[in-house]
Design a protein around this motif. Structure first.
Motif, PDB file in Angstrom:
ATOM      1  N   PRO A 222      66.675  48.271  96.702  1.00  0.00           N
ATOM      2  CA  PRO A 222      67.157  49.165  97.759  1.00  0.00           C
ATOM      3  C   PRO A 222      66.722  48.697  99.154  1.00  0.00           C
ATOM      4  O   PRO A 222      65.743  47.963  99.322  1.00  0.00           O
ATOM      5  N   LYS A 223      67.467  49.131 100.138  1.00  0.00           N
ATOM      6  CA  LYS A 223      67.109  48.851 101.522  1.00  0.00           C
ATOM      7  C   LYS A 223      65.736  49.443 101.810  1.00  0.00           C
ATOM      8  O   LYS A 223      65.422  50.555 101.404  1.00  0.00           O
ATOM      9  N   GLY A 224      64.899  48.664 102.492  1.00  0.00           N
ATOM     10  CA  GLY A 224      63.546  49.116 102.804  1.00  0.00           C
ATOM     11  C   GLY A 224      62.529  48.716 101.760  1.00  0.00           C
ATOM     12  O   GLY A 224      61.345  49.050 101.881  1.00  0.00           O
ATOM     13  N   LYS A 225      62.962  47.964 100.722  1.00  0.00           N
ATOM     14  CA  LYS A 225      62.053  47.511  99.670  1.00  0.00           C
ATOM     15  C   LYS A 225      62.258  46.022  99.425  1.00  0.00           C
ATOM     16  O   LYS A 225      63.289  45.444  99.769  1.00  0.00           O
TER      17      LYS A 225
ATOM     18  N   ASN B  72      76.707  40.877 100.101  1.00  0.00           N
ATOM     19  CA  ASN B  72      76.529  41.857  99.029  1.00  0.00           C
ATOM     20  C   ASN B  72      75.366  41.559  98.089  1.00  0.00           C
ATOM     21  O   ASN B  72      75.015  42.396  97.254  1.00  0.00           O
ATOM     22  N   ILE B  73      74.781  40.378  98.187  1.00  0.00           N
ATOM     23  CA  ILE B  73      73.625  40.023  97.361  1.00  0.00           C
ATOM     24  C   ILE B  73      72.456  39.773  98.314  1.00  0.00           C
ATOM     25  O   ILE B  73      72.311  38.679  98.858  1.00  0.00           O
TER      26      ILE B  73
ATOM     27  N   LYS C   3      71.758  29.432  95.833  1.00  0.00           N
ATOM     28  CA  LYS C   3      73.205  29.204  95.686  1.00  0.00           C
ATOM     29  C   LYS C   3      73.990  30.496  95.893  1.00  0.00           C
ATOM     30  O   LYS C   3      75.148  30.594  95.491  1.00  0.00           O
ATOM     31  N   ASN C   4      73.354  31.468  96.499  1.00  0.00           N
ATOM     32  CA  ASN C   4      73.969  32.784  96.684  1.00  0.00           C
ATOM     33  C   ASN C   4      75.399  32.660  97.232  1.00  0.00           C
ATOM     34  O   ASN C   4      75.604  32.183  98.344  1.00  0.00           O
ATOM     35  N   PRO C   5      76.421  33.098  96.458  1.00  0.00           N
ATOM     36  CA  PRO C   5      77.804  32.946  96.908  1.00  0.00           C
ATOM     37  C   PRO C   5      78.303  34.098  97.773  1.00  0.00           C
ATOM     38  O   PRO C   5      79.415  34.054  98.286  1.00  0.00           O
ATOM     39  N   ASP C   6      77.485  35.143  97.917  1.00  0.00           N
ATOM     40  CA  ASP C   6      77.968  36.357  98.585  1.00  0.00           C
ATOM     41  C   ASP C   6      76.827  36.995  99.363  1.00  0.00           C
ATOM     42  O   ASP C   6      76.245  37.989  98.960  1.00  0.00           O
ATOM     43  N   PHE C   7      76.503  36.412 100.511  1.00  0.00           N
ATOM     44  CA  PHE C   7      75.345  36.846 101.291  1.00  0.00           C
ATOM     45  C   PHE C   7      75.421  38.314 101.691  1.00  0.00           C
ATOM     46  O   PHE C   7      74.409  38.995 101.794  1.00  0.00           O
TER      47      PHE C   7
ATOM     48  N   TYR D  75      71.904  37.993  90.149  1.00  0.00           N
ATOM     49  CA  TYR D  75      72.561  38.568  91.325  1.00  0.00           C
ATOM     50  C   TYR D  75      72.701  40.077  91.190  1.00  0.00           C
ATOM     51  O   TYR D  75      72.519  40.824  92.166  1.00  0.00           O
ATOM     52  N   GLU D  76      73.042  40.544  89.992  1.00  0.00           N
ATOM     53  CA  GLU D  76      73.172  41.987  89.795  1.00  0.00           C
ATOM     54  C   GLU D  76      71.825  42.677  89.979  1.00  0.00           C
ATOM     55  O   GLU D  76      71.752  43.796  90.502  1.00  0.00           O
ATOM     56  N   ALA D  77      70.741  42.017  89.551  1.00  0.00           N
ATOM     57  CA  ALA D  77      69.404  42.585  89.731  1.00  0.00           C
ATOM     58  C   ALA D  77      69.050  42.681  91.215  1.00  0.00           C
ATOM     59  O   ALA D  77      68.509  43.693  91.680  1.00  0.00           O
TER      60      ALA D  77
END
Length: 215
Positions: free
Chosen positions: A123-126, A158-159, A152-156, A116-118
C-alpha cells in the motif's frame, strides 16, 4: 529495437527459456518456455522487416494496435490473442520489451508475474523487503528473483517497485527509475521519510499476514 538478435537476446533473459527453429526454416526463430515448450516470442522477416508475434491479453490487445501502426493482428496466429509487432523503429524499446514480458507471463505461471502482483499489494505509505515480496509471491527463497524482476519492470505506473527495500530498509543504488535519489523522491511523495538512504521499517514496513501470502 530493430533486429532479430536484439529481440531474441531479450527473450532469453527470462527464466527457463530456450531458442528453437522448429519449422526447418531459419526465417522462423522462436523462444519457448521450459518445460511446457510453449512459445511466447516468434521472430521472422516479412516485407523487409523483422516481425515478432507476441501473445497479448485481450484487455491490452487493442490498446497496442491503436497506439502503434506497427502493431497488427497476429500473422498466421489467433488474432484474438496474438499481435504482430513490426520492428520498423517506430515503437520505443521499453514498449516492445513490455509486450514481450506480457507474452511471457501469459504462457507460463511465471514467478515474475507473481512477484509483480505481490508488489502491487504494497500500500501507499508502506515499503516491503525483498524477502517479504518473495513470501507474498509464494516462495520466500527467491529474493534474487525479486530483484531481477523489479529491474525488468514492464509497467512502472502500476507496479510500484520503488516501495521495495532491502532487509535494513536501504534504498537500491541501482534503482531502475534512475538510482537511489529517484527512489527517495518517489517514497517521499508517498509520505515515507527517508533518512541517509534508509527507511525505518518499524514505522513504514508492511505487515505480511497469512491473507497476503499466495493471494
Amino acid at each position: 529495437m530493430k533486429t532479430r538478435e536484439e529481440a531474441l537476446a531479450y527473450g532469453l533473459t527470462f527464466a527457463y527459456t530456450y531458442q528453437e527453429a522448429p519449422f526447418h526454416d531459419p526465417n522462423w526463430q522462436l523462444i519457448r518456455v521450459k518445460p511446457s515448450k510453449k512459445a511466447f516470442l516468434w521472430t521472422y522477416e516479412k516485407d523487409g522487416y523483422i516481425c515478432l508475434n507476441l501473445k497479448c491479453d485481450p484487455e491490452w490487445r487493442d490498446f497496442w494496435r491503436n497506439t502503434y501502426a506497427a502493431v497488427q493482428p497476429g500473422y498466421h496466429q489467433n488474432k484474438e490473442h496474438w499481435n504482430t509487432v513490426i520492428l520498423d523503429g517506430s515503437i520505443p524499446d521499453e514498449d516492445i520489451k513490455r509486450m514481450i514480458a506480457e507474452s511471457y507471463d501469459l504462457v507460463t505461471d511465471s514467478p515474475t508475474k507473481r512477484i509483480y502482483e505481490a508488489v502491487k499489494r504494497i500500500p501507499k505509505g508502506k515499503v516491503a523487503t525483498y524477502a517479504q515480496v518473495a513470501a507474498m509471491a509464494g516462495n520466500p527463497k527467491m529474493c534474487r528473483a525479486v530483484g531481477n524482476a523489479l529491474h525488468k519492470n514492464p509497467d512502472f505506473e502500476n507496479i510500484p517497485c520503488y516501495r521495495v527495500v532491502n532487509s535494513r530498509g536501504e534504498l537500491a543504488g541501482e534503482y531502475v527509475f534512475g538510482g537511489a535519489w529517484a527512489q527517495k523522491e518517489l517514497l517521499e511523495a508517498d509520505g515515507i521519510e527517508v533518512i541517509d538512504g534508509r527507511v525505518d521499517l518499524r514505522i513504514y514496513g508492511v505487515e505480511i499476514g497469512e491473507d497476503n501470502v499466495n493471494k
